[in-house]
Structures are given as C-alpha cells and as structure tokens.
Design a protein around this motif. Sequence first.
Motif, PDB file in Angstrom:
ATOM      1  N   PHE A  80       0.732  -1.482  -0.025  1.00 37.03           N
ATOM      2  CA  PHE A  80       0.173   0.016   0.230  1.00 37.03           C
ATOM      3  C   PHE A  80       0.808   1.093  -0.111  1.00 37.03           C
ATOM      4  CE2 PHE A  80      -2.283  -2.948   1.258  1.00 37.03           C
ATOM      5  CZ  PHE A  80      -3.703  -2.702   0.989  1.00 37.03           C
ATOM      6  N   GLY A  81       0.504   2.213  -0.735  1.00 33.41           N
ATOM      7  CA  GLY A  81       1.394   3.460  -0.956  1.00 33.41           C
ATOM      8  C   GLY A  81       0.560   4.214  -1.966  1.00 33.41           C
ATOM      9  N   ILE A  82       1.559   5.218  -2.128  1.00 34.27           N
ATOM     10  CA  ILE A  82       1.185   6.245  -4.179  1.00 34.27           C
ATOM     11  C   ILE A  82       2.194   6.153  -4.709  1.00 34.27           C
ATOM     12  CG2 ILE A  82      -0.661   7.703  -2.214  1.00 34.27           C
ATOM     13  CD1 ILE A  82       2.039   9.410  -2.407  1.00 34.27           C
ATOM     14  N   LYS A  83       2.057   5.735  -5.597  1.00 27.23           N
ATOM     15  CA  LYS A  83       2.826   5.604  -6.942  1.00 27.23           C
ATOM     16  C   LYS A  83       4.382   6.699  -6.750  1.00 27.23           C
ATOM     17  CE  LYS A  83      -0.107   6.837 -10.850  1.00 27.23           C
ATOM     18  NZ  LYS A  83      -1.190   6.392 -11.420  1.00 27.23           N
ATOM     19  N   ASN A  84       4.016   7.882  -6.321  1.00 26.17           N
ATOM     20  CA  ASN A  84       5.034   9.128  -6.970  1.00 26.17           C
ATOM     21  C   ASN A  84       5.529   8.332  -5.430  1.00 26.17           C
ATOM     22  OD1 ASN A  84       2.915  10.665  -5.387  1.00 26.17           O
ATOM     23  ND2 ASN A  84       3.051  12.211  -6.013  1.00 26.17           N
ATOM     24  N   HIS A  89       0.914  -6.920  -4.924  1.00 22.37           N
ATOM     25  CA  HIS A  89      -0.781  -5.949  -5.355  1.00 22.37           C
ATOM     26  C   HIS A  89      -0.256  -4.934  -5.073  1.00 22.37           C
ATOM     27  CE1 HIS A  89      -3.992  -4.801  -7.402  1.00 22.37           C
ATOM     28  NE2 HIS A  89      -4.324  -4.267  -5.029  1.00 22.37           N
ATOM     29  N   PHE A  90      -0.636  -4.238  -5.848  1.00 24.61           N
ATOM     30  CA  PHE A  90      -0.175  -3.072  -5.762  1.00 24.61           C
ATOM     31  C   PHE A  90      -1.077  -1.828  -5.372  1.00 24.61           C
ATOM     32  CE2 PHE A  90       0.420   2.090  -6.266  1.00 24.61           C
ATOM     33  CZ  PHE A  90       1.067   2.244  -5.434  1.00 24.61           C
ATOM     34  N   HIS A  91      -1.658  -1.383  -4.306  1.00 25.70           N
ATOM     35  CA  HIS A  91      -2.621  -0.610  -3.698  1.00 25.70           C
ATOM     36  C   HIS A  91      -2.577   0.980  -3.124  1.00 25.70           C
ATOM     37  CE1 HIS A  91      -7.151  -0.307  -2.098  1.00 25.70           C
ATOM     38  NE2 HIS A  91      -6.276   0.428  -1.193  1.00 25.70           N
ATOM     39  N   ASP A  92      -2.508   1.499  -4.437  1.00 24.06           N
ATOM     40  CA  ASP A  92      -2.430   2.563  -4.082  1.00 24.06           C
ATOM     41  C   ASP A  92      -2.996   3.196  -3.631  1.00 24.06           C
ATOM     42  OD1 ASP A  92      -2.045   5.861  -4.768  1.00 24.06           O
ATOM     43  OD2 ASP A  92      -1.253   5.163  -6.253  1.00 24.06           O
ATOM     44  N   PHE A  93      -3.641   4.320  -2.158  1.00 25.00           N
ATOM     45  CA  PHE A  93      -4.358   4.987  -1.801  1.00 25.00           C
ATOM     46  C   PHE A  93      -5.284   6.072  -2.093  1.00 25.00           C
ATOM     47  CE2 PHE A  93      -0.821   5.358   2.257  1.00 25.00           C
ATOM     48  CZ  PHE A  93      -1.500   4.179   2.353  1.00 25.00           C
ATOM     49  N   PRO A 153      -4.839  10.037   3.372  1.00 29.16           N
ATOM     50  CA  PRO A 153      -4.274   9.010   3.414  1.00 29.16           C
ATOM     51  C   PRO A 153      -2.381   9.318   3.345  1.00 29.16           C
ATOM     52  CG  PRO A 153      -5.933   8.917   1.932  1.00 29.16           C
ATOM     53  CD  PRO A 153      -5.956  10.069   2.156  1.00 29.16           C
ATOM     54  N   THR A 154      -1.976  10.459   2.635  1.00 30.17           N
ATOM     55  CA  THR A 154      -0.754  10.838   2.600  1.00 30.17           C
ATOM     56  C   THR A 154      -0.135  11.148   3.630  1.00 30.17           C
ATOM     57  OG1 THR A 154      -0.784  13.143   2.221  1.00 30.17           O
ATOM     58  CG2 THR A 154      -0.624  11.088   0.581  1.00 30.17           C
ATOM     59  N   LEU A 155      -0.751  10.594   4.526  1.00 33.04           N
ATOM     60  CA  LEU A 155      -0.680  10.941   6.162  1.00 33.04           C
ATOM     61  C   LEU A 155       0.127   9.535   6.731  1.00 33.04           C
ATOM     62  CD1 LEU A 155      -3.158  12.575   8.571  1.00 33.04           C
ATOM     63  CD2 LEU A 155      -0.997  13.688   8.502  1.00 33.04           C
ATOM     64  N   ALA A 193      10.870  -0.072  -2.574  1.00 27.83           N
ATOM     65  CA  ALA A 193      10.106  -0.777  -2.108  1.00 27.83           C
ATOM     66  C   ALA A 193       9.979  -1.923  -3.511  1.00 27.83           C
ATOM     67  CB  ALA A 193       9.054  -0.381  -1.418  1.00 27.83           C
ATOM     68  N   ARG A 194       9.189  -1.073  -4.405  1.00 25.89           N
ATOM     69  CA  ARG A 194       8.461  -2.137  -5.325  1.00 25.89           C
ATOM     70  C   ARG A 194       9.562  -2.126  -6.838  1.00 25.89           C
ATOM     71  NH1 ARG A 194       3.573   1.324  -8.588  1.00 25.89           N
ATOM     72  NH2 ARG A 194       3.216  -1.139  -9.165  1.00 25.89           N
ATOM     73  N   ARG A 195      10.407  -1.389  -6.202  1.00 25.83           N
ATOM     74  CA  ARG A 195      11.057  -1.631  -7.301  1.00 25.83           C
ATOM     75  C   ARG A 195      12.558  -2.663  -6.990  1.00 25.83           C
ATOM     76  NH1 ARG A 195      15.011   1.699  -6.734  1.00 25.83           N
ATOM     77  NH2 ARG A 195      12.640   3.884  -8.335  1.00 25.83           N
ATOM     78  N   TRP A 196      12.472  -3.424  -5.755  1.00 25.98           N
ATOM     79  CA  TRP A 196      13.232  -3.874  -5.072  1.00 25.98           C
ATOM     80  C   TRP A 196      12.636  -5.110  -4.977  1.00 25.98           C
ATOM     81  CZ3 TRP A 196      12.248  -7.790  -1.391  1.00 25.98           C
ATOM     82  CH2 TRP A 196      13.857  -8.680  -1.280  1.00 25.98           C
ATOM     83  N   LEU A 197      11.041  -5.557  -4.899  1.00 23.68           N
ATOM     84  CA  LEU A 197      10.636  -6.628  -5.412  1.00 23.68           C
ATOM     85  C   LEU A 197      10.568  -6.917  -6.367  1.00 23.68           C
ATOM     86  CD1 LEU A 197       6.986  -5.813  -2.942  1.00 23.68           C
ATOM     87  CD2 LEU A 197       8.664  -7.291  -2.562  1.00 23.68           C
ATOM     88  N   ASP A 198      11.077  -6.294  -7.482  1.00 21.46           N
ATOM     89  CA  ASP A 198       9.974  -6.631  -8.972  1.00 21.46           C
ATOM     90  C   ASP A 198      11.891  -7.492  -9.409  1.00 21.46           C
ATOM     91  OD1 ASP A 198       7.395  -5.304  -9.387  1.00 21.46           O
ATOM     92  OD2 ASP A 198       8.878  -3.304 -10.437  1.00 21.46           O
ATOM     93  N   ASP A 199      12.885  -6.476  -8.683  1.00 19.83           N
ATOM     94  CA  ASP A 199      14.155  -7.024  -8.971  1.00 19.83           C
ATOM     95  C   ASP A 199      14.473  -8.821  -8.402  1.00 19.83           C
ATOM     96  OD1 ASP A 199      14.714  -4.485 -10.425  1.00 19.83           O
ATOM     97  OD2 ASP A 199      16.047  -4.189  -8.529  1.00 19.83           O
TER      98      ASP A 199
END
Length: 114
Positions: A4-8, A27-31, A85-87, A15-21
């Motif tokens: 969970f997070g925001i894509k920017n 599953h990515f959930h954008d707030f 949610p960005t808090l 984290a996403r890059r590490w998981l992809d690598d």
Amino acid sequence: MKLFGIKNCDTVKKARRWLDDHQITYHFHDFRTDGLDQSILQQWLNYVSWEQLINKRGTTWRKLEDPRKDQLDQQSAVELMLLHPTLIKRPVIEDASGVSIGFNESDFQARYAK
C-alpha cells in the motif's frame, strides 16, 4: 502480498523496484486511486500502533490544520488517516506474517529474498 502507498512516493518506488528485481509477486494498492477504508486501517492496527502509522515528518502532517492533530488518540488518528491517506508512512506491506511499514533493503532481503 499487498503493498500500500502512493505511486509517486520515492520510498514506495524503491520497495516496488526491489520486489520487482527479486521477482516477488505483490499487489499494489494506491491510496489515492484505490482508496482506503476503515476496515483496512483497523486490520493494520492489529499489528502496528497508530503512532507507527502516522508520518509526522511529511508535508501532509506539517500542512495539516486540524485541531485533532495536537491531541491524537487512536480514533482521531484513524479519522485523520482516512481523510488524508498521505499521512500514513509508506509503504505498508501486508503479507502472511502480518503488517510492516517502510522500506529497508536489509529487512526486505531477510524477509523476502528466495
């Protein structure tokens, strides 16, 4: 695994890059685009405290003009996180072992490397 997070967010990107690598499926959930509801926050609170979830170093916190900000408890923290949610510190990761917050490469290596 759900991330969970925001894509920017730079930390979410790392984290996403590490998981992809490491070819780890998640599953990515954008707030911002996918939303966030109280049941998700309540589930996280079974594993981490609301104090751990709130990012008091971020821009959203610094710009927040809400009287509840100065006298937080779990209920008011949840209300603020639902409104802003960005808090929430990012990323939040749900997996079989529970919930974790943030990205640290050595922690990810220990938890997820095959």
